[in-house]
Write an enzyme that holds these catalytic residues in place. Structure first.
Site, PDB file in Angstrom:
ATOM      1  N   SER A  63      18.799  67.132  30.665  1.00 18.36           N
ATOM      2  CA  SER A  63      19.959  66.420  30.767  1.00 18.36           C
ATOM      3  C   SER A  63      19.939  64.808  30.808  1.00 18.36           C
ATOM      4  CB  SER A  63      20.133  66.458  32.423  1.00 18.36           C
ATOM      5  OG  SER A  63      20.686  67.937  32.851  1.00 18.36           O
ATOM      6  N   LYS A  66      22.152  63.352  28.411  1.00 15.18           N
ATOM      7  CA  LYS A  66      23.658  62.999  28.815  1.00 15.18           C
ATOM      8  C   LYS A  66      24.299  61.774  28.456  1.00 15.18           C
ATOM      9  CE  LYS A  66      23.653  67.000  32.110  1.00 15.18           C
ATOM     10  NZ  LYS A  66      23.588  67.208  33.518  1.00 15.18           N
ATOM     11  N   TYR A 188      25.712  72.729  23.621  1.00 14.79           N
ATOM     12  CA  TYR A 188      25.297  71.876  24.518  1.00 14.79           C
ATOM     13  C   TYR A 188      23.751  72.307  25.002  1.00 14.79           C
ATOM     14  CZ  TYR A 188      24.425  70.583  29.630  1.00 14.79           C
ATOM     15  OH  TYR A 188      23.877  70.260  30.773  1.00 14.79           O
ATOM     16  N   TYR A 240      22.278  62.291  40.495  1.00 11.03           N
ATOM     17  CA  TYR A 240      23.166  63.654  41.218  1.00 11.03           C
ATOM     18  C   TYR A 240      23.463  63.254  42.586  1.00 11.03           C
ATOM     19  CZ  TYR A 240      21.364  65.984  36.849  1.00 11.03           C
ATOM     20  OH  TYR A 240      21.357  66.239  35.706  1.00 11.03           O
ATOM     21  N   VAL A 258      15.840  68.588  34.209  1.00  5.34           N
ATOM     22  CA  VAL A 258      15.103  69.697  34.623  1.00  5.34           C
ATOM     23  C   VAL A 258      13.653  69.926  34.044  1.00  5.34           C
ATOM     24  CG1 VAL A 258      17.198  70.563  35.787  1.00  5.34           C
ATOM     25  CG2 VAL A 258      16.187  71.313  33.508  1.00  5.34           C
TER      26      VAL A 258
END
Length: 451
Positions: A63, A66, A188, A240, A258
């Site tokens: 992530s 992103k 993705y 988050y 992660v």
């Protein structure tokens, strides 16, 4: 050992014993990561790299990709189109939650999985392979080297990515995702499987912190306004459902992944990255969160921190009586300049002109402006940069002075004046002495015409 490296080594050695958190196992290939791995890297705006701990081992970006793909989409489509498809509000939910806007299906922001999937789909391309290659090339430009894919992790994500497929189908049904669901999700997954080292992430973070210019290669990767938007979304959404607590305690734009990666950006200072696989309940690396919290507090890096008194912007205000040009003059001319030289005001400035610094300079212009008609010399030889917004402020003030029958001379390197106005209501010079001599000549010409 230099002080920056020493600080990183001290934090690494002390926090290496932290045993909290769990290695992510919902992607089977990630479960094999060594929980003891812990590396830190920092890259300054000068392109200097500092590191400590385990920095050589590759891992997948996950992530952390992103914000960079978001920046790519913004660069290609513009903020209006991207905002139409992806929001910018913190979801307050986990990274893989169903955070869709009622009625439109628009995901909350590009930092959660739903928003990231849509963002990936927005990258213009001829086909899925071309789309991924554009993404890989973009991330490589941020890192300053060519990046590749961990095919084992990619296959593991494809085999276990049902929740992301479900999110994609929901968004396809709601109208926020166009295109083939399986192709989009596979792209993705491949994006998340790009392989990096912790030093790569530090360079990527530093590129955002440097307004889109890679400080190692010197290449502009994205425009500064795009970097600003990416950093803003990272600040409010990058961590988050702990984003608010992170902003309170650390106060830096950040993004975690992660696989244990974590980046943070200190705008105009540096980019920093941590790799440590054990994660907290929110999916953020435990040691990374502790390390960056300590660094922010130790070095007063919080965005809201008041840095104290700045170096003076206006360094001197004089007149031609105090600092004449020393150009050869006749006795009659010297007598005029001795009598009227106070009508030539010289204002010297230094440093980078942002809003605060420009406001100081404008105040000096207002306070020391001579009676009209007068002459004003702005010595900007020691000014390193004028930001776009402040340049407009300065240009407007100079235009007002010209309207009030003052003549203006600016001593500066030519590119420095480009953001202010073209053409501007002033005469440029290479040195302050030349500018003062020109003003003296103009004053003498006015004196002759009034005799």
């Amino acid at each position: 050992m230099d002080p920056v490296t020493a600080s990183l080594v001290e934090i690494h050695d002390r926090l290496g014993a932290v045993a909290d958190g769990e290695v992510a196992d919902y992607i089977p290939q990630l479960a094999s990561a060594d929980a003891r791995t812990f590396g830190l890297a920092l890259v300054s705006m000068s392109g200097h790299c500092y590191s400590a701990g385990d920095t050589d081992g590759p891992f997948t970006i996950q992530s952390v990709s992103k914000p960079f793909v978001y920046a790519l989409a913004l660069s290609e489509l513009g903020p209006a189109e991207v905002s139409r498809r992806v929001g910018a509000e913190p979801s307050g939910e986990a990274f893989n939650a169903i955070s869709l806007e009622p009625g439109t299906g628009r995901p909350a922001n590009p930092m959660v999985n739903a928003g990231a999937i849509v963002t990936t789909s927005l990258v213009p391309a001829a086909d899925p392979q071309d789309r991924f290659e554009r993404i890989r090339a973009c991330l490589s430009a941020f890192a300053g080297r060519s990046l590749d894919v961990d095919e084992d992790v990619y296959r593991s994500e494809v085999d276990t990515g049902d929740r992301n497929r479900a999110l994609a189908y929901l968004m396809r049904g709601a109208g926020s995702l166009s295109g083939d669901v399986d192709e989009t999700v596979r792209t993705y997954f491949r994006q998340c499987s790009i392989r990096v080292r912790v030093g790569d992430l530090a360079v990527m973070a530093a590129t955002l912190a440097n307004g889109g210019v890679n400080p190692v290669t010197g290449d502009r990767v994205i425009a500064e306004p795009v970097a600003v938007r990416a950093l803003a979304v990272m600040a409010t959404c990058g961590m988050y459902d702990t984003a608010g607590e992170w902003l309170l305690r650390v106060g830096l734009p950040a993004k975690s992944g992660v696989s244990g990666g974590l980046i943070a950006c200190s705008p105009a200072r540096f980019g920093i990255a941590v790799h440590s696989p054990p994660l907290d309940r929110a999916g953020n690396p435990v040691r990374g969160v502790i390390a960056l919290t300590e660094l922010s507090q130790r070095f007063a890096l919080h965005l809201m921190h008041q840095p104290g008194r700045h170096t003076a912007t206006v360094t001197d205000v004089t007149t031609a009586l105090d600092h004449p040009s020393y150009r050869a003059r006749t006795p009659g001319q010297r007598a005029v300049l001795d009598r009227e030289g106070h009508r030539i005001v010289v204002i010297r400035a230094q440093g980078m002109l942002e809003f605060t610094e420009t406001e100081h300079l404008l105040h000096a212009l207002r306070e020391f402006v001579p009676d009209a008609p007068g002459w004003i010399v702005l010595d900007l030889d020691r000014v390193t940069r004028i930001a776009v917004g402040p340049a407009a402020m300065l240009g407007a003030a100079l235009a007002d002075l010209a309207t009030a029958r003052h003549e203006l001379a600016i001593a500066a390197r030519e590119p420095l004046l480009d953001p202010i106005a073209d053409p501007g209501p002033w005469t440029p010079f290479r040195s302050c002495a030349e500018a003062v001599a020109w003003c003296e000549d103009r004053l003498l010409a006015v004196a002759r015409s009034s005799e």
